[in-house]
Design a protein around this motif. Structure first.
Motif, PDB file in Angstrom:
ATOM      1  N   GLU A 101      34.283  92.312  15.115  1.00 37.11           N
ATOM      2  CA  GLU A 101      35.314  91.467  14.500  1.00 37.11           C
ATOM      3  C   GLU A 101      36.481  91.250  15.463  1.00 37.11           C
ATOM      4  OE1 GLU A 101      35.065  89.682  11.654  1.00 37.11           O
ATOM      5  OE2 GLU A 101      33.022  90.449  11.687  1.00 37.11           O
ATOM      6  N   ALA A 102      36.897  92.301  16.150  1.00 33.80           N
ATOM      7  CA  ALA A 102      37.972  92.174  17.142  1.00 33.80           C
ATOM      8  C   ALA A 102      37.499  91.344  18.334  1.00 33.80           C
ATOM      9  CB  ALA A 102      38.446  93.544  17.592  1.00 33.80           C
ATOM     10  N   PHE A 103      36.235  91.555  18.732  1.00 36.67           N
ATOM     11  CA  PHE A 103      35.681  90.789  19.849  1.00 36.67           C
ATOM     12  C   PHE A 103      35.717  89.294  19.558  1.00 36.67           C
ATOM     13  CE2 PHE A 103      32.015  88.393  21.309  1.00 36.67           C
ATOM     14  CZ  PHE A 103      32.287  88.361  22.664  1.00 36.67           C
ATOM     15  N   LYS A 104      35.385  88.893  18.330  1.00 37.91           N
ATOM     16  CA  LYS A 104      35.375  87.469  17.995  1.00 37.91           C
ATOM     17  C   LYS A 104      36.755  86.849  18.197  1.00 37.91           C
ATOM     18  CE  LYS A 104      33.456  87.719  13.877  1.00 37.91           C
ATOM     19  NZ  LYS A 104      32.791  87.403  12.602  1.00 37.91           N
ATOM     20  N   ILE A 105      37.799  87.587  17.870  1.00 36.94           N
ATOM     21  CA  ILE A 105      39.168  87.091  18.081  1.00 36.94           C
ATOM     22  C   ILE A 105      39.447  86.964  19.577  1.00 36.94           C
ATOM     23  CG2 ILE A 105      41.621  87.651  17.795  1.00 36.94           C
ATOM     24  CD1 ILE A 105      40.760  89.034  15.116  1.00 36.94           C
ATOM     25  N   LEU A 106      39.043  87.983  20.352  1.00 37.19           N
ATOM     26  CA  LEU A 106      39.240  87.926  21.802  1.00 37.19           C
ATOM     27  C   LEU A 106      38.455  86.763  22.409  1.00 37.19           C
ATOM     28  CD1 LEU A 106      39.024  91.736  22.657  1.00 37.19           C
ATOM     29  CD2 LEU A 106      41.080  90.297  22.693  1.00 37.19           C
ATOM     30  N   ALA A 107      37.221  86.572  21.980  1.00 42.28           N
ATOM     31  CA  ALA A 107      36.390  85.486  22.501  1.00 42.28           C
ATOM     32  C   ALA A 107      37.016  84.121  22.184  1.00 42.28           C
ATOM     33  CB  ALA A 107      34.977  85.577  21.936  1.00 42.28           C
ATOM     34  N   LYS A 108      37.574  83.995  21.004  1.00 36.95           N
ATOM     35  CA  LYS A 108      38.231  82.741  20.616  1.00 36.95           C
ATOM     36  C   LYS A 108      39.473  82.516  21.482  1.00 36.95           C
ATOM     37  CE  LYS A 108      39.086  79.143  18.007  1.00 36.95           C
ATOM     38  NZ  LYS A 108      38.318  77.925  18.192  1.00 36.95           N
ATOM     39  N   ASN A 109      40.259  83.566  21.689  1.00 37.65           N
ATOM     40  CA  ASN A 109      41.497  83.440  22.457  1.00 37.65           C
ATOM     41  C   ASN A 109      41.250  83.201  23.946  1.00 37.65           C
ATOM     42  OD1 ASN A 109      43.026  83.782  20.158  1.00 37.65           O
ATOM     43  ND2 ASN A 109      43.350  85.959  20.494  1.00 37.65           N
ATOM     44  N   TYR A 110      40.300  83.918  24.529  1.00 36.02           N
ATOM     45  CA  TYR A 110      40.079  83.833  25.969  1.00 36.02           C
ATOM     46  C   TYR A 110      39.099  82.737  26.364  1.00 36.02           C
ATOM     47  CZ  TYR A 110      42.692  88.118  26.756  1.00 36.02           C
ATOM     48  OH  TYR A 110      43.688  89.054  26.832  1.00 36.02           O
ATOM     49  N   LEU A 111      38.096  82.481  25.548  1.00 35.57           N
ATOM     50  CA  LEU A 111      37.035  81.547  25.924  1.00 35.57           C
ATOM     51  C   LEU A 111      36.929  80.344  24.990  1.00 35.57           C
ATOM     52  CD1 LEU A 111      34.245  84.196  26.690  1.00 35.57           C
ATOM     53  CD2 LEU A 111      35.785  83.086  28.334  1.00 35.57           C
ATOM     54  N   ASN A 112      37.781  80.298  23.966  1.00 32.19           N
ATOM     55  CA  ASN A 112      37.715  79.254  22.940  1.00 32.19           C
ATOM     56  C   ASN A 112      36.292  79.166  22.378  1.00 32.19           C
ATOM     57  OD1 ASN A 112      38.818  77.317  21.262  1.00 32.19           O
ATOM     58  ND2 ASN A 112      38.435  75.637  22.703  1.00 32.19           N
ATOM     59  N   LEU A 113      35.762  80.319  22.029  1.00 29.60           N
ATOM     60  CA  LEU A 113      34.359  80.455  21.662  1.00 29.60           C
ATOM     61  C   LEU A 113      34.220  80.891  20.206  1.00 29.60           C
ATOM     62  CD1 LEU A 113      31.462  80.543  22.940  1.00 29.60           C
ATOM     63  CD2 LEU A 113      31.844  82.973  23.253  1.00 29.60           C
ATOM     64  N   ASP A 114      33.425  80.133  19.436  1.00 35.42           N
ATOM     65  CA  ASP A 114      33.139  80.499  18.051  1.00 35.42           C
ATOM     66  C   ASP A 114      31.704  80.982  17.883  1.00 35.42           C
ATOM     67  OD1 ASP A 114      35.653  79.910  16.797  1.00 35.42           O
ATOM     68  OD2 ASP A 114      35.210  77.789  17.113  1.00 35.42           O
ATOM     69  N   SER A 115      30.787  80.424  18.679  1.00 32.55           N
ATOM     70  CA  SER A 115      29.389  80.841  18.577  1.00 32.55           C
ATOM     71  C   SER A 115      28.735  80.731  19.957  1.00 32.55           C
ATOM     72  CB  SER A 115      28.638  79.996  17.547  1.00 32.55           C
ATOM     73  OG  SER A 115      28.596  78.644  17.975  1.00 32.55           O
ATOM     74  N   HIS A 116      27.715  81.561  20.155  1.00 34.83           N
ATOM     75  CA  HIS A 116      26.980  81.566  21.423  1.00 34.83           C
ATOM     76  C   HIS A 116      25.716  82.395  21.220  1.00 34.83           C
ATOM     77  CE1 HIS A 116      26.097  82.169  25.688  1.00 34.83           C
ATOM     78  NE2 HIS A 116      26.924  81.170  25.930  1.00 34.83           N
ATOM     79  N   LEU A 117      24.688  82.089  21.988  1.00 34.30           N
ATOM     80  CA  LEU A 117      23.419  82.816  21.873  1.00 34.30           C
ATOM     81  C   LEU A 117      23.547  84.299  22.203  1.00 34.30           C
ATOM     82  CD1 LEU A 117      20.993  80.203  23.491  1.00 34.30           C
ATOM     83  CD2 LEU A 117      21.224  80.784  21.073  1.00 34.30           C
TER      84      LEU A 117
END
Length: 175
Positions: A101-117
């Protein structure tokens, strides 16, 4: 004197208090004469446990000033109980390891990422390892594109998983 010199509405941060100050609960330890002399010179202007406790309890509360005191430590058990007892420390916050859950926030903030394989593999590895959010963010900041950052994180998590497994095996052998 350093603490008294702070102004009202101050935030005072003492990072890694277990390392930076001698507040480790060893008040009753006797020393030989030579070590005592050396420490006396070193501590002439140092913050001591007694001084810090007096500041927190006496002068701090009497002043009525708005100050926030923050301590960080990796070794809570090393600190003197007088420092961390209820009534003296209002809050204790443990910052845990990074989970998905924390990773998803970091991924959104750093990579603008919501989904990925690769997110499923990362989710599994995060549950199996103990990596801090700062270490995860460091891997996401690599300028190697989204795929490169995520693959780098997966490599780091796999390496950490191996290291943690080796550490556990070593502990079992040493028993």
């Amino acid at each position: 004197m350093m603490l008294l010199g702070t102004t009202s509405k101050s935030i005072i941060v003492i990072e890694d208090i277990d390392c930076s100050l001698d507040l480790t609960g060893e008040r009753g330890v006797k020393e030989d004469q030579s070590n005592a002399e050396i420490k006396k010179v070193k501590k002439k202007n140092a913050v001591t446990l007694s001084g810090l406790l007096n500041f927190i309890d006496g002068i701090w509360s009497a002043c009525g000033q708005e100050r926030i005191l923050v301590f960080t430590t990796n070794h809570l058990g090393k600190l003197d109980q007088a420092l961390i007892r209820r009534g003296r420390m209002d809050m204790h916050k443990e910052l845990s390891y990074c989970r998905f859950e924390a990773f998803k926030i970091l991924a959104k903030n750093y990579l603008n990422l919501d989904s990925h394989l690769l997110l499923g593999e990362i989710e599994t590895l995060l549950e199996e390892t103990n990596m801090t959010p700062a270490d995860v963010a460091e891997n996401l900041m690599v300028k190697d594109g989204v795929d490169g950052s995520l693959k780098g994180l997966i490599r780091a998590l796999e390496q950490m998983k191996l290291n943690q497994h080796s550490d556990e095996q070593q502990k079992e052998i040493n028993k």
